[in-house]
Design a protein around this motif. Structure first.
Motif, mmCIF file in Angstrom:
data_model
loop_
_atom_site.group_PDB
_atom_site.id
_atom_site.type_symbol
_atom_site.label_atom_id
_atom_site.label_comp_id
_atom_site.label_asym_id
_atom_site.label_seq_id
_atom_site.Cartn_x
_atom_site.Cartn_y
_atom_site.Cartn_z
ATOM 1 N N ALA A 165 -0.698 7.111 28.325
ATOM 2 C CA ALA A 165 0.721 7.627 29.105
ATOM 3 C C ALA A 165 1.553 6.934 30.053
ATOM 4 C CB ALA A 165 -0.055 8.292 30.270
ATOM 5 N N LYS A 166 1.388 6.001 30.092
ATOM 6 C CA LYS A 166 2.222 5.060 30.921
ATOM 7 C C LYS A 166 3.013 4.126 30.349
ATOM 8 C CE LYS A 166 1.243 2.803 34.676
ATOM 9 N NZ LYS A 166 2.375 2.285 35.248
ATOM 10 N N GLY A 167 2.165 4.320 28.745
ATOM 11 C CA GLY A 167 3.116 2.680 27.877
ATOM 12 C C GLY A 167 2.969 1.467 28.493
ATOM 13 N N ARG A 168 1.333 0.961 29.589
ATOM 14 C CA ARG A 168 1.752 0.267 29.790
ATOM 15 C C ARG A 168 1.169 -1.270 29.330
ATOM 16 N NH1 ARG A 168 0.055 -0.644 35.739
ATOM 17 N NH2 ARG A 168 -1.247 -2.309 36.081
ATOM 18 N N PRO A 169 1.630 -2.360 29.233
ATOM 19 C CA PRO A 169 1.147 -3.457 28.740
ATOM 20 C C PRO A 169 -0.519 -3.462 28.218
ATOM 21 C CG PRO A 169 3.115 -3.962 30.042
ATOM 22 C CD PRO A 169 2.377 -2.367 30.319
ATOM 23 N N PRO B 108 -3.124 3.085 38.068
ATOM 24 C CA PRO B 108 -2.361 2.172 38.276
ATOM 25 C C PRO B 108 -1.284 2.776 39.051
ATOM 26 C CG PRO B 108 -2.567 3.257 35.956
ATOM 27 C CD PRO B 108 -3.819 2.927 36.620
ATOM 28 N N SER B 109 -0.137 3.020 38.805
ATOM 29 C CA SER B 109 1.418 3.879 39.511
ATOM 30 C C SER B 109 1.558 4.800 38.649
ATOM 31 C CB SER B 109 1.851 2.840 40.165
ATOM 32 O OG SER B 109 2.683 1.955 39.036
ATOM 33 N N ALA B 110 1.714 6.274 38.512
ATOM 34 C CA ALA B 110 1.844 6.943 38.432
ATOM 35 C C ALA B 110 3.494 7.436 37.451
ATOM 36 C CB ALA B 110 1.289 8.498 38.539
ATOM 37 N N ASN B 111 4.439 5.983 37.080
ATOM 38 C CA ASN B 111 5.249 5.970 36.593
ATOM 39 C C ASN B 111 5.084 5.883 35.110
ATOM 40 O OD1 ASN B 111 4.727 3.909 37.993
ATOM 41 N ND2 ASN B 111 6.281 2.787 36.912
ATOM 42 N N LEU B 112 5.929 6.244 34.341
ATOM 43 C CA LEU B 112 6.667 5.428 33.021
ATOM 44 C C LEU B 112 6.521 4.183 33.069
ATOM 45 C CD1 LEU B 112 8.512 7.213 30.679
ATOM 46 C CD2 LEU B 112 6.010 7.018 30.338
ATOM 47 N N PRO C 154 10.683 2.689 38.404
ATOM 48 C CA PRO C 154 9.892 2.668 39.870
ATOM 49 C C PRO C 154 8.680 4.050 39.834
ATOM 50 C CG PRO C 154 12.911 3.009 40.107
ATOM 51 C CD PRO C 154 12.523 2.812 37.972
ATOM 52 N N SER C 155 7.616 2.666 40.747
ATOM 53 C CA SER C 155 7.251 3.524 40.817
ATOM 54 C C SER C 155 6.699 4.930 41.695
ATOM 55 C CB SER C 155 5.610 2.970 41.759
ATOM 56 O OG SER C 155 5.665 2.239 41.654
ATOM 57 N N PRO C 156 6.518 5.735 41.512
ATOM 58 C CA PRO C 156 6.885 7.423 42.058
ATOM 59 C C PRO C 156 6.434 7.262 43.607
ATOM 60 C CG PRO C 156 4.316 7.557 40.871
ATOM 61 C CD PRO C 156 4.923 6.335 40.488
ATOM 62 N N LEU D 129 5.663 1.354 49.039
ATOM 63 C CA LEU D 129 5.513 0.421 47.307
ATOM 64 C C LEU D 129 3.689 -0.042 47.878
ATOM 65 C CD1 LEU D 129 8.095 -2.526 49.569
ATOM 66 C CD2 LEU D 129 8.456 -0.870 47.805
ATOM 67 N N GLU D 130 3.564 0.151 46.750
ATOM 68 C CA GLU D 130 2.270 -0.545 46.632
ATOM 69 C C GLU D 130 1.405 -1.632 47.130
ATOM 70 O OE1 GLU D 130 4.965 -1.311 44.737
ATOM 71 O OE2 GLU D 130 4.625 0.201 42.508
ATOM 72 N N SER D 131 -0.131 -1.504 46.711
ATOM 73 C CA SER D 131 -0.771 -2.615 47.446
ATOM 74 C C SER D 131 -0.614 -3.889 47.454
ATOM 75 C CB SER D 131 -1.889 -2.095 47.297
ATOM 76 O OG SER D 131 -2.584 -2.073 45.909
ATOM 77 N N THR E 232 8.700 -7.179 33.999
ATOM 78 C CA THR E 232 10.614 -6.552 34.727
ATOM 79 C C THR E 232 9.420 -4.808 34.733
ATOM 80 O OG1 THR E 232 12.037 -7.610 33.433
ATOM 81 C CG2 THR E 232 13.001 -5.595 34.329
ATOM 82 N N HIS E 233 10.085 -4.113 36.118
ATOM 83 C CA HIS E 233 9.163 -3.232 37.030
ATOM 84 C C HIS E 233 10.499 -2.559 37.766
ATOM 85 C CE1 HIS E 233 4.997 -4.670 36.683
ATOM 86 N NE2 HIS E 233 5.406 -3.923 37.154
ATOM 87 N N TYR E 234 9.644 -1.536 37.988
ATOM 88 C CA TYR E 234 11.110 -1.025 39.177
ATOM 89 C C TYR E 234 11.917 -0.954 38.554
ATOM 90 C CZ TYR E 234 6.576 -3.136 40.984
ATOM 91 O OH TYR E 234 5.512 -4.093 41.048
#
Ligand code: AMP
Ligand code: MG
Length: 348
Positions: A60-64, A148-152, A156-158, A185-187, A238-240
């Motif tokens: 769903a996220k396309g996360r590595p 994880p954060s619920a974003n693609l 940026p995280s949701p 922001l994340e933990s 690269t993030h956010y």
């Protein structure tokens, strides 16, 4: 796939909220993935013990796939199931900061949580979120949830259900909408398998707060030196990032405005990420304030929403002010520097 949406009342109206939590928990037990609010950002949760569920998170996220996930629990007793030892410092941190925005890396018992969660490492990151909806969902599902954060991946995280909907509608089974998240922001991630423990990612709990509880901590050198490889796999990506390239300018309003002018003269539409104190002073196509400099926790809370707001405009470049790296400012600058596509420029 149809994505369900449940709006819940976080003030605790249990009679209307509970049926929604129950329905979402039932889907989690069937290895579906559900987005839910936490006090940091929205998480995308799935049963941490089932590879089928965890695979859906990555898809769903396309996360590595080499980026491990944080496991969320509602009760410290759940640790016994998948953590082999809890060092004394880790116990102190849990007793002090849980529930709260601190992820603790601990030695894992082999083959309990899916190896997709740990990305094959012998350790596992765990936290207990400080949010009534997250805790209710964790308890009702009765499972440790990888979330994880619920974003693609890369976005940026949701910090609101609207952000999750934009990125993941049609890709996940449901979203529990509990309003806007708190920290924004994340933990903080701290590795307690090393002595002294090492902060791998700055976040909602500051280094100073941690030092007050356990004394000495180290900081992953990659957080301060550009040529070091990060110890935490997720920190190298690269993030956010918003759609338009972003560059940070550390200096006076004049210094930032000069950068705006240079971009404008090359025909680009320019956005400025400003603060309440400065927003009136810029001449640019779009100016967005992420809060007052006198209150860095509000800046943290609104940072991702502000970055996402630029995606609703037609700017070609975003020029951002810089923030002091004190307290939560360390996490703010860590995320902004990761969102940036060009190196930070400092006024002489
Ligand atoms: P996210 O889920 O997007 O908030 O990212 C989780 C962060 O925690 C990433 O930076 C991961 O690399 C890091 N992380 C999770 N588990 C571990 C682990 N076992 N060892 C080191 N870092 C971890
Ligand atoms: Mg994330």
């Amino acid at each position: 796939m149809e994505t369900k949406k449940w709006v819940v009342d976080i003030e605790g109206n249990l009679s209307t909220t509970y049926p929604h939590i129950k329905e979402a928990a039932e889907l989690l037990k069937k290895n579906e993935v559900i987005a839910f609010p936490t006090e940091t950002v929205y998480g995308l949760g799935g049963n941490a013990k089932e590879t089928e569920a965890v695979n859906k998170i990555f898809q769903a996220k396309g996360r590595p796939s080499d980026n491990p996930l944080i496991v969320h629990i509602a009760d410290q007793a759940q640790l016994q199931e998948f953590v082999s030892t809890v060092p004394t410092v880790a116990q102190k941190l849990m007793d002090h900061f849980w529930p709260g925005p601190l992820t603790i890396i601990l030695p894992a018992i082999k083959d309990v949580v899916s190896e997709r969660v740990t990305a094959g490492l012998s350790t596992v990151g765990v936290r207990m979120p400080d949010h009534p909806v997250a805790l209710a969902l964790l308890k009702e599902a009765g499972l440790p949830l990888a979330a994880p954060s619920a974003n693609l991946s890369g976005k940026p995280s949701p910090t609101s259900a609207k952000h999750v909907w934009k990125d993941l509608n049609g890709r996940i089974a449901g979203i529990v909408d509990g309003g806007i998240t708190g920290v924004g922001l994340e933990s903080t991630v701290i590795d307690c398998t090393s002595v002294p423990p090492i902060i791998l990612r700055p976040g909602g709990v500051t280094k100073e707060q941690i030092q007050q509880v356990i004394g000495e901590v180290n900081i992953d050198p990659a957080l301060t030196k550009e040529d070091e490889a990060p110890k935490s796999p997720g920190m190298k990506y690269t993030h956010y990032a918003p759609q338009a390239p972003l560059q940070i300018f550390d200096g006076s309003v004049t210094f930032v405005q000069e950068a705006v002018n240079r971009s404008k003269s090359s025909g680009r539409k320019v956005g400025v990420l400003a603060t309440d104190e400065t927003k009136q002073q810029y001449e640019a196509d779009v100016v967005i304030s992420c809060g007052s400099r006198s209150d860095l926790s509000t800046i943290a809370n609104r940072l991702y929403d502000s970055l996402r707001a630029f995606d609703e405009t037609d700017v070609d470049i975003i020029i951002s002010e810089s923030f002091p790296k004190t307290g939560i400012g360390e996490a703010i600058m860590n995320r902004l520097e990761k969102a940036a596509t060009l190196p930070i420029q400092r006024e002489e």
